[in-house]
Enzyme design. Structure first.
Site, PDB file in Angstrom:
ATOM      1  N   GLY A   1       1.646  31.068  30.294  1.00 63.53           N
ATOM      2  CA  GLY A   1       2.079  30.376  28.884  1.00 63.53           C
ATOM      3  C   GLY A   1       3.315  29.683  29.127  1.00 63.53           C
ATOM      4  O   GLY A   1       3.616  29.103  28.087  1.00 63.53           O
TER       5      GLY A   1
ATOM      6  N   ASP B   1     -12.882  32.082  28.622  1.00 64.89           N
ATOM      7  CA  ASP B   1     -12.135  31.316  27.808  1.00 64.89           C
ATOM      8  C   ASP B   1     -12.406  29.749  27.946  1.00 64.89           C
ATOM      9  O   ASP B   1     -11.778  28.873  27.248  1.00 64.89           O
ATOM     10  CB  ASP B   1     -10.573  31.687  27.757  1.00 64.89           C
ATOM     11  CG  ASP B   1      -9.985  31.537  29.485  1.00 64.89           C
ATOM     12  OD1 ASP B   1     -10.431  30.950  30.250  1.00 64.89           O
ATOM     13  OD2 ASP B   1      -8.960  32.021  29.505  1.00 64.89           O
TER      14      ASP B   1
ATOM     15  N   HIS C   1      -9.266  29.147  32.103  1.00 68.94           N
ATOM     16  CA  HIS C   1      -8.523  29.533  33.438  1.00 68.94           C
ATOM     17  C   HIS C   1      -9.815  29.880  34.805  1.00 68.94           C
ATOM     18  O   HIS C   1     -10.826  30.194  34.171  1.00 68.94           O
ATOM     19  CB  HIS C   1      -7.977  31.071  33.026  1.00 68.94           C
ATOM     20  CG  HIS C   1      -6.635  30.695  32.369  1.00 68.94           C
ATOM     21  ND1 HIS C   1      -6.838  31.021  30.848  1.00 68.94           N
ATOM     22  CD2 HIS C   1      -5.400  30.439  32.174  1.00 68.94           C
ATOM     23  CE1 HIS C   1      -5.693  31.071  30.296  1.00 68.94           C
ATOM     24  NE2 HIS C   1      -5.117  30.637  31.060  1.00 68.94           N
TER      25      HIS C   1
ATOM     26  N   ASN D   1       0.381  23.900  29.118  1.00 65.42           N
ATOM     27  CA  ASN D   1       0.429  24.526  27.783  1.00 65.42           C
ATOM     28  C   ASN D   1       1.315  23.518  26.752  1.00 65.42           C
ATOM     29  O   ASN D   1       0.943  23.547  25.560  1.00 65.42           O
ATOM     30  CB  ASN D   1       1.327  25.782  28.046  1.00 65.42           C
ATOM     31  CG  ASN D   1       0.747  26.634  28.660  1.00 65.42           C
ATOM     32  OD1 ASN D   1      -0.314  27.207  28.272  1.00 65.42           O
ATOM     33  ND2 ASN D   1       1.169  27.334  29.714  1.00 65.42           N
TER      34      ASN D   1
ATOM     35  N   SER E   1      -0.277  29.652  33.812  1.00 62.17           N
ATOM     36  CA  SER E   1      -1.216  30.450  33.999  1.00 62.17           C
ATOM     37  C   SER E   1      -2.305  30.116  35.338  1.00 62.17           C
ATOM     38  O   SER E   1      -2.803  30.915  35.974  1.00 62.17           O
ATOM     39  CB  SER E   1      -2.016  30.921  33.017  1.00 62.17           C
ATOM     40  OG  SER E   1      -2.312  29.691  32.307  1.00 62.17           O
TER      41      SER E   1
END
Length: 233
Positions: free
Chosen positions: A87, A197, A200, A116, A53
């Site tokens: 992801g 979040d 990112h 991830n 991402s």
């Protein structure tokens, strides 16, 4: 009958000259086409970005992401294929890479996976094996590799973080790779640089990420025929 033979020979010679002139013109035309900008553009190196991402412009417009900014900076001097998926783990990337190598035949692979794996607490030795397989596959396909390292939040514990980040340094040393130790350097802890979040980057951070990647990528571009005039970005 004997008078007709010189005439036939003359006609044959004339046709032969016309054929040779036509062939010569065809060859010259093909040479001109090969030297045309359109043909020369086919010699531009191809960059394949294998990321998650952080490279897939998650949560922002696609053209705001650092990979799109990279493509704009290259200004047609290289082709950029962004195969990043939000992801994605190193296992997923390793399974997808062979088909992508065959399809795009890249000259440079930017390998930006692992985040991830870390967030899921997967074993660092698994990450190392997957990335190692991707490096080897890329090299066997004739591509150079730039390894884009990443870190994970402190709450995962220092021992796990050290083991995780150590993977990138060991791979870079073992395979003698170009390495960017931390893709989000100057971004991760800076105000306004991360989305809500906390994982990112925002659009504001994307040029900084590109500037992190650029010094490590530039020598690979130059070795693949991209003009050094790009050095100033």
């Amino acid at each position: 009958m004997s008078r007709g033979i010189p005439v036939l020979l003359s006609i044959s010679d004339h046709l032969g000259q016309r054929w040779r002139h036509g062939l010569g013109a065809c060859v010259l035309g093909l040479m001109a086409l090969a030297a045309s900008p359109a043909a020369l553009a086919d010699d531009s190196p191809t960059l394949l970005v294998m990321g998650d991402s952080l490279s897939a412009a998650y949560g922002i417009e696609q053209d705001e992401g650092w990979v799109s900014l990279l493509e704009a900076r290259l200004d047609g001097k290289a082709d950029v294929v962004n195969a990043s998926i939000s992801g994605e783990t190193s296992s997923g990337g390793a399974s997808r890479l062979p088909d992508l190598l065959g399809q795009h035949e890249p000259d440079i692979v930017l390998l930006g996976l692992g985040g991830n794996d870390g967030l899921r607490g997967l074993p660092p030795n698994q990450l190392e094996a997957n990335l190692g397989a991707m490096i080897e596959a890329s090299r066997q396909a004739g591509a150079e590799v730039l390894l884009l390292g990443i870190d994970i939040p402190p709450n995962y514990g220092q021992a796990y973080r050290d083991a995780f980040t150590g993977v990138f340094f060991r791979l870079a040393e073992s395979y003698e790779l170009a390495l960017l130790p931390f893709l989000l350097d100057g971004v991760a802890l800076e105000e306004g640089m991360m989305q809500s979040d906390g994982i990112h980057p925002t659009p504001l951070a994307q040029p900084i990420i590109l500037d992190n990647v650029w010094p490590e990528l530039l020598p690979l571009l130059e070795r693949n025929g991209v003009a050094g005039s790009l050095s100033d970005g």
